[in-house]
Design a protein around this motif. Structure first.
Motif, mmCIF file in Angstrom:
data_model
loop_
_atom_site.group_PDB
_atom_site.id
_atom_site.type_symbol
_atom_site.label_atom_id
_atom_site.label_comp_id
_atom_site.label_asym_id
_atom_site.label_seq_id
_atom_site.Cartn_x
_atom_site.Cartn_y
_atom_site.Cartn_z
ATOM 1 N N UNK A 61 45.402 27.680 -14.637
ATOM 2 C CA UNK A 61 46.801 27.390 -14.351
ATOM 3 C C UNK A 61 46.963 26.191 -13.426
ATOM 4 N N UNK A 62 45.996 25.986 -12.535
ATOM 5 C CA UNK A 62 46.097 24.919 -11.535
ATOM 6 C C UNK A 62 45.123 23.782 -11.802
ATOM 7 N N UNK A 63 44.566 23.718 -13.014
ATOM 8 C CA UNK A 63 43.487 22.767 -13.300
ATOM 9 C C UNK A 63 43.910 21.321 -13.119
ATOM 10 N N UNK A 64 45.188 21.002 -13.315
ATOM 11 C CA UNK A 64 45.644 19.619 -13.222
ATOM 12 C C UNK A 64 46.100 19.247 -11.809
ATOM 13 N N UNK A 65 46.040 20.187 -10.888
ATOM 14 C CA UNK A 65 46.435 19.897 -9.525
ATOM 15 C C UNK A 65 45.352 19.149 -8.769
ATOM 16 N N UNK A 66 45.718 18.614 -7.606
ATOM 17 C CA UNK A 66 44.753 17.848 -6.811
ATOM 18 C C UNK A 66 44.297 18.604 -5.574
ATOM 19 N N UNK A 67 44.627 19.909 -5.475
ATOM 20 C CA UNK A 67 44.193 20.725 -4.342
ATOM 21 C C UNK A 67 42.908 21.465 -4.721
ATOM 22 N N UNK A 68 41.804 21.230 -4.001
ATOM 23 C CA UNK A 68 40.579 21.978 -4.305
ATOM 24 C C UNK A 68 40.809 23.480 -4.180
ATOM 25 N N UNK A 69 40.402 24.217 -5.200
ATOM 26 C CA UNK A 69 40.607 25.668 -5.244
ATOM 27 C C UNK A 69 39.300 26.315 -5.686
ATOM 28 N N UNK A 70 38.703 27.098 -4.789
ATOM 29 C CA UNK A 70 37.425 27.748 -5.076
ATOM 30 C C UNK A 70 37.590 29.253 -4.918
ATOM 31 N N UNK A 71 37.757 29.987 -6.022
ATOM 32 C CA UNK A 71 37.799 31.446 -5.944
ATOM 33 C C UNK A 71 36.408 32.037 -6.150
#
Length: 334
Positions: free
Chosen positions: A246-256
């Motif tokens: 869902x957030x793949x195109x965002x520029x915020x690093x997200x590591x779950x």
């Protein structure tokens, strides 16, 4: 009427006793005529565009030890805040969030599923690209069978977590999430997306960098096996797969990350746990219980320190390319 689990009472007591905790109810779920809140408690900076780390537990109600590990960390942080100047300084640079009981009805009833019989970790609207294991990968046959995905969209608990995480990603410079579970294998695992397909996630290089930093910084605490979950087994409906996609195109690093505590080791040392459903997922002997509460503290503190350092945010394109290549060699070129 189901009673409140003691973990929920503990969380409510911590909130009432420590005004520095910013608490909010993400949703409420009803069971047997009683409403159960899904509570988030936050510490640290309220500024936008700072690193955020989110600790999640109790997705599966029977896996109580994940909730208890996180409540132990929260209680320790609150006690230390009164005197620990280093912790006070850290919390000026990071926001730390706890959702330790996502499935309060399951916790109260001692079930994996929620009150509607739905497995919340199979409930997100994402379907596996590759084949999944029968039943275990998520099924829509019946709520009477385990790993039921549901048929009516996202459950209230799932939707509340997804909404909260989206807000965190939109209002932070980076987000690390640690979702605590138990019940698989003899070893402690740290899994990351994807679970629905075997292709790598966009932030694979950052995950590799995180793993590298932890293992070099804490060589005597390296009891975790890091891997994409698809190398172990694949599933439909994984919440973290859905959020990453869902957030793949965002520029915020997200590591779950998913911490899967190896409960088979507890059963191996105490085979009588086989005759107790909760014993398949939680340590029953007091000394093993307290050892488990201690065991993961180093990793959770490391994640807080790493988030505050902004190390995963400051990787340049050359470093990202290098770490991505090394990660693919380690996890995908076998």
């Amino acid at each position: 009427m189901s009673p409140s689990p003691f973990e929920l009472d503990t969380l409510i007591h911590l909130i009432a006793s420590h005004p520095q905790l910013r608490a909010k109810t993400l949703t409420e779920v009803e069971s047997d005529g009683k409403l159960y809140p899904v509570i988030c408690a936050e510490l640290g900076s309220e500024q936008a565009n700072i690193p955020c780390i989110v600790f999640i537990g109790g997705v599966h109600g029977v896996e109580r030890i994940g909730t208890q590990v996180q409540l132990a960390l929260l209680s320790s942080l609150l006690t230390r805040l009164a005197w620990d100047s280093q912790l006070q300084a850290l919390l000026n640079r990071v926001r730390v969030c706890f959702i330790p009981i996502l499935n309060p009805v399951g916790l109260a009833k001692g079930t994996r599923c929620n009150g509607n019989g739905v497995d919340l970790m199979r409930n997100a609207p994402i379907k596996a690209v590759d084949g999944v294991t029968f039943l275990v990968g998520g099924q829509t046959i019946s709520a009477k069978l385990p790993w039921y995905r549901g048929k009516a969209g996202m459950e209230r608990e799932t939707a509340a977590l997804v909404s909260y995480m989206r807000d965190a990603i939109n209002n932070s410079s980076s987000v690390i999430a640690l979702d605590a579970h138990s019940g698989f294998g003899l070893s402690d695992h740290v899994w990351f997306p994807f679970a629905h397909q075997q292709t790598p996630m966009a932030d694979l290089g950052r995950v590799y960098h995180l793993k590298q930093l932890f293992e070099s910084s804490f060589p005597h605490h390296n009891h975790y096996r890091f891997s994409p979950q698809s190398l172990i087994y694949r599933t439909h409906g994984d919440i973290w797969d859905y959020l990453v996609t869902d957030t793949a195109k965002g520029d915020v690093p997200f590591i779950p990350l998913t911490l899967e505590m190896g409960s088979w080791a507890w059963v191996k040392k105490n085979p009588r746990q086989l005759f107790n459903f909760a014993g398949l997922f939680n340590p029953q002997k007091p000394h093993r219980y307290h050892r488990t509460l201690r065991k993961h503290t180093v990793f959770m503190h490391f994640l807080m320190d790493l988030a505050a350092s902004r190390s995963i945010e400051r990787l340049n394109p050359q470093q990202m390319t290098q770490f991505d290549r090394l990660a693919r060699q380690l996890w995908y070129e076998q």
